[in-house]
Design a protein around this motif. Structure first.
Motif, PDB file in Angstrom:
ATOM      1  N   MET A   1      -2.721 -46.074  22.188  1.00  0.00           N
ATOM      2  CA  MET A   1      -1.768 -45.845  21.097  1.00  0.00           C
ATOM      3  C   MET A   1      -2.543 -45.645  19.802  1.00  0.00           C
ATOM      4  SD  MET A   1       1.312 -48.296  19.799  1.00  0.00           S
ATOM      5  CE  MET A   1       2.602 -47.616  18.767  1.00  0.00           C
ATOM      6  N   LYS A   2      -2.307 -44.528  19.128  1.00  0.00           N
ATOM      7  CA  LYS A   2      -3.026 -44.223  17.905  1.00  0.00           C
ATOM      8  C   LYS A   2      -2.259 -44.764  16.701  1.00  0.00           C
ATOM      9  CE  LYS A   2      -5.706 -40.512  15.785  1.00  0.00           C
ATOM     10  NZ  LYS A   2      -6.059 -39.074  15.822  1.00  0.00           N
ATOM     11  N   VAL A   3      -2.918 -45.622  15.939  1.00  0.00           N
ATOM     12  CA  VAL A   3      -2.289 -46.280  14.788  1.00  0.00           C
ATOM     13  C   VAL A   3      -3.048 -45.918  13.520  1.00  0.00           C
ATOM     14  CG1 VAL A   3      -1.548 -48.462  13.773  1.00  0.00           C
ATOM     15  CG2 VAL A   3      -1.590 -48.200  16.267  1.00  0.00           C
ATOM     16  N   GLY A   4      -2.336 -45.419  12.528  1.00  0.00           N
ATOM     17  CA  GLY A   4      -2.955 -45.049  11.266  1.00  0.00           C
ATOM     18  C   GLY A   4      -2.958 -46.197  10.276  1.00  0.00           C
ATOM     19  N   ILE A   5      -4.079 -46.352   9.570  1.00  0.00           N
ATOM     20  CA  ILE A   5      -4.228 -47.389   8.541  1.00  0.00           C
ATOM     21  C   ILE A   5      -4.351 -46.685   7.195  1.00  0.00           C
ATOM     22  CG2 ILE A   5      -5.615 -49.331   7.724  1.00  0.00           C
ATOM     23  CD1 ILE A   5      -6.753 -49.483  10.639  1.00  0.00           C
ATOM     24  N   ILE A   6      -3.400 -46.933   6.305  1.00  0.00           N
ATOM     25  CA  ILE A   6      -3.379 -46.246   5.017  1.00  0.00           C
ATOM     26  C   ILE A   6      -4.439 -46.831   4.087  1.00  0.00           C
ATOM     27  CG2 ILE A   6      -1.947 -45.507   3.086  1.00  0.00           C
ATOM     28  CD1 ILE A   6      -0.939 -44.560   5.807  1.00  0.00           C
ATOM     29  N   ARG A   7      -5.166 -45.945   3.423  1.00  0.00           N
ATOM     30  CA  ARG A   7      -6.185 -46.370   2.453  1.00  0.00           C
ATOM     31  C   ARG A   7      -5.832 -45.858   1.058  1.00  0.00           C
ATOM     32  NH1 ARG A   7     -12.242 -45.528   5.120  1.00  0.00           N
ATOM     33  NH2 ARG A   7     -12.657 -47.751   5.434  1.00  0.00           N
TER      34      ARG A   7
ATOM     35  N   ASP B   1      -7.206 -45.470  13.211  1.00  0.00           N
ATOM     36  CA  ASP B   1      -7.929 -44.484  12.411  1.00  0.00           C
ATOM     37  C   ASP B   1      -7.401 -44.601  10.984  1.00  0.00           C
ATOM     38  OD1 ASP B   1      -9.708 -42.548  11.733  1.00  0.00           O
ATOM     39  OD2 ASP B   1      -8.727 -40.924  12.823  1.00  0.00           O
ATOM     40  N   TYR B   2      -8.210 -44.156  10.027  1.00  0.00           N
ATOM     41  CA  TYR B   2      -7.836 -44.281   8.623  1.00  0.00           C
ATOM     42  C   TYR B   2      -7.069 -43.056   8.126  1.00  0.00           C
ATOM     43  CZ  TYR B   2     -11.226 -48.111   8.576  1.00  0.00           C
ATOM     44  OH  TYR B   2     -11.895 -49.280   8.835  1.00  0.00           O
ATOM     45  N   ILE B   3      -6.160 -43.298   7.210  1.00  0.00           N
ATOM     46  CA  ILE B   3      -5.381 -42.247   6.557  1.00  0.00           C
ATOM     47  C   ILE B   3      -5.538 -42.433   5.055  1.00  0.00           C
ATOM     48  CG2 ILE B   3      -3.075 -41.282   6.182  1.00  0.00           C
ATOM     49  CD1 ILE B   3      -2.266 -42.616   8.871  1.00  0.00           C
ATOM     50  N   TRP B   4      -5.944 -41.389   4.342  1.00  0.00           N
ATOM     51  CA  TRP B   4      -6.081 -41.487   2.894  1.00  0.00           C
ATOM     52  C   TRP B   4      -4.739 -41.267   2.205  1.00  0.00           C
ATOM     53  CZ3 TRP B   4      -9.841 -43.743   0.406  1.00  0.00           C
ATOM     54  CH2 TRP B   4     -11.095 -43.836   1.015  1.00  0.00           C
ATOM     55  N   TRP B   5      -4.616 -41.806   1.023  1.00  0.00           N
ATOM     56  CA  TRP B   5      -3.391 -41.766   0.233  1.00  0.00           C
ATOM     57  C   TRP B   5      -2.874 -40.345  -0.016  1.00  0.00           C
ATOM     58  CZ3 TRP B   5      -3.609 -38.969  -4.277  1.00  0.00           C
ATOM     59  CH2 TRP B   5      -4.887 -38.652  -4.739  1.00  0.00           C
ATOM     60  N   SER B   6      -3.754 -39.364   0.063  1.00  0.00           N
ATOM     61  CA  SER B   6      -3.390 -37.977  -0.246  1.00  0.00           C
ATOM     62  C   SER B   6      -2.847 -37.207   0.961  1.00  0.00           C
ATOM     63  CB  SER B   6      -4.608 -37.242  -0.793  1.00  0.00           C
ATOM     64  OG  SER B   6      -5.698 -37.324   0.126  1.00  0.00           O
ATOM     65  N   GLN B   7      -2.846 -37.836   2.133  1.00  0.00           N
ATOM     66  CA  GLN B   7      -2.430 -37.151   3.354  1.00  0.00           C
ATOM     67  C   GLN B   7      -0.918 -37.293   3.558  1.00  0.00           C
ATOM     68  OE1 GLN B   7      -4.868 -37.997   6.781  1.00  0.00           O
ATOM     69  NE2 GLN B   7      -3.267 -37.438   8.232  1.00  0.00           N
ATOM     70  N   ARG B   8      -0.244 -36.175   3.779  1.00  0.00           N
ATOM     71  CA  ARG B   8       1.208 -36.197   4.002  1.00  0.00           C
ATOM     72  C   ARG B   8       1.572 -36.190   5.485  1.00  0.00           C
ATOM     73  NH1 ARG B   8       4.581 -34.661  -0.383  1.00  0.00           N
ATOM     74  NH2 ARG B   8       3.409 -34.094  -2.257  1.00  0.00           N
ATOM     75  N   ASP B   9       0.793 -35.462   6.270  1.00  0.00           N
ATOM     76  CA  ASP B   9       1.129 -35.271   7.684  1.00  0.00           C
ATOM     77  C   ASP B   9       0.586 -36.435   8.515  1.00  0.00           C
ATOM     78  OD1 ASP B   9       1.719 -34.411  10.211  1.00  0.00           O
ATOM     79  OD2 ASP B   9       0.396 -32.666  10.174  1.00  0.00           O
ATOM     80  N   LEU B  10       1.482 -37.265   9.037  1.00  0.00           N
ATOM     81  CA  LEU B  10       1.085 -38.407   9.868  1.00  0.00           C
ATOM     82  C   LEU B  10       1.549 -38.210  11.309  1.00  0.00           C
ATOM     83  CD1 LEU B  10       1.978 -41.391   7.475  1.00  0.00           C
ATOM     84  CD2 LEU B  10      -0.024 -39.891   7.459  1.00  0.00           C
ATOM     85  N   SER B  11       1.815 -36.977  11.683  1.00  0.00           N
ATOM     86  CA  SER B  11       2.407 -36.703  13.003  1.00  0.00           C
ATOM     87  C   SER B  11       1.494 -37.072  14.169  1.00  0.00           C
ATOM     88  CB  SER B  11       2.798 -35.223  13.100  1.00  0.00           C
ATOM     89  OG  SER B  11       1.682 -34.378  12.881  1.00  0.00           O
TER      90      SER B  11
ATOM     91  N   GLY C   1       4.865 -39.065   3.990  1.00  0.00           N
ATOM     92  CA  GLY C   1       4.520 -39.086   5.403  1.00  0.00           C
ATOM     93  C   GLY C   1       5.030 -40.338   6.092  1.00  0.00           C
ATOM     94  N   ILE C   2       4.953 -41.470   5.400  1.00  0.00           N
ATOM     95  CA  ILE C   2       5.452 -42.731   5.954  1.00  0.00           C
ATOM     96  C   ILE C   2       6.964 -42.660   6.139  1.00  0.00           C
ATOM     97  CG2 ILE C   2       5.774 -45.194   5.466  1.00  0.00           C
ATOM     98  CD1 ILE C   2       3.029 -45.086   4.025  1.00  0.00           C
ATOM     99  N   LYS C   3       7.664 -42.085   5.172  1.00  0.00           N
ATOM    100  CA  LYS C   3       9.123 -41.955   5.286  1.00  0.00           C
ATOM    101  C   LYS C   3       9.503 -41.063   6.463  1.00  0.00           C
ATOM    102  CE  LYS C   3      10.255 -42.827   0.429  1.00  0.00           C
ATOM    103  NZ  LYS C   3      10.762 -42.232  -0.832  1.00  0.00           N
ATOM    104  N   GLU C   4       8.718 -40.017   6.701  1.00  0.00           N
ATOM    105  CA  GLU C   4       8.962 -39.155   7.855  1.00  0.00           C
ATOM    106  C   GLU C   4       8.721 -39.919   9.154  1.00  0.00           C
ATOM    107  OE1 GLU C   4      10.207 -36.050   8.256  1.00  0.00           O
ATOM    108  OE2 GLU C   4      10.716 -36.250   6.120  1.00  0.00           O
ATOM    109  N   ALA C   5       7.683 -40.743   9.178  1.00  0.00           N
ATOM    110  CA  ALA C   5       7.394 -41.551  10.362  1.00  0.00           C
ATOM    111  C   ALA C   5       8.558 -42.496  10.660  1.00  0.00           C
ATOM    112  CB  ALA C   5       6.100 -42.339  10.161  1.00  0.00           C
TER     113      ALA C   5
END
Length: 216
Positions: A1-7, A29-39, A70-74
């Protein structure tokens, strides 16, 4: 299961969460604050820290960054989202969980271990606990006092996730220190489960928060 961690600038528990997720069997895996697509991710964790230096108030600046969309879309796609400490403040700031986390009653930063009661097991993060199980995890916050004008509604909808058991160190209403949305998929907790993920840390009772994501 792939889980994103917001930075965010000022996040400081991201690596701790990464390690705890690995221990739980997830693929973080890490996700930067500027990334919108969390699909690409099946779940999201917003870790603790001091995003943007808690400027204005904790979570206020992080709440207007691109990754929030992106979080709201998730959330719309029924993906689990966990906010820890500063992450909880951010989720409350953007309205994904009810209520607010505001300045502690004693106006001081609190850093200590706390006894907590698991109030619901219907969330992906608490599904491996027993209802009313008492667990031990650290807290570390200056703006962790939970307040809502709709506390009865939270009881009716089973939206209270954690409460302080032996004492109420920050003055939260009814000692509440973790809440979820009505669906139970978005969870905001002030205590740090990642800091209680191994016995060498003093407790491993927080690891089930992350194992629960994989189990879900």
């Amino acid at each position: 299961m792939k889980v994103g961690i917001i930075r965010f600038p000022g996040s400081n528990c991201d690596r701790d969460v990464f390690h705890a997720l690995e221990l739980a069997g997830a693929e973080p895996d890490y996700i930067w604050w500027s990334q919108r697509d969390l699909s690409d991710f099946e779940a999201v964790v917003i870790p603790g820290g001091f995003s943007y230096g808690d400027y204005l108030r904790a979570g206020a600046i992080a709440a207007i960054t691109p990754v929030i969309e992106g979080i709201k879309e998730a959330v719309k796609e029924d993906k689990p989202v966990l906010g820890i400490c500063n992450g909880a403040q951010i989720l409350a700031e953007v309205g994904l969980v009810p209520g607010v986390f505001t300045r502690n009653e004693n106006a001081k930063f609190i850093c200590n271990w706390a006894e907590l009661k698991v109030k619901t097991t219907r969330t992906p993060f608490t599904n491996m606990y027993q209802k009313n199980e008492v667990i031990r995890m650290p807290i570390a916050h200056a703006e962790g006092r939970y307040y809502t004008e709709e506390i009865e509604k939270l009881h009716e909808n089973d939206q209270i996730v954690l409460s302080f058991e032996s004492e109420n160190p920050n003055g939260s209403i009814e000692a509440v220190t973790g809440v979820c949305d009505e669906e139970g998929l978005v969870c905001a907790v002030m205590p740090h489960p990642e800091r209680a993920s191994e016995t060498i840390l003093g407790s491993d009772e927080g690891l089930k928060f992350f194992k629960g994501i994989v189990n879900y």
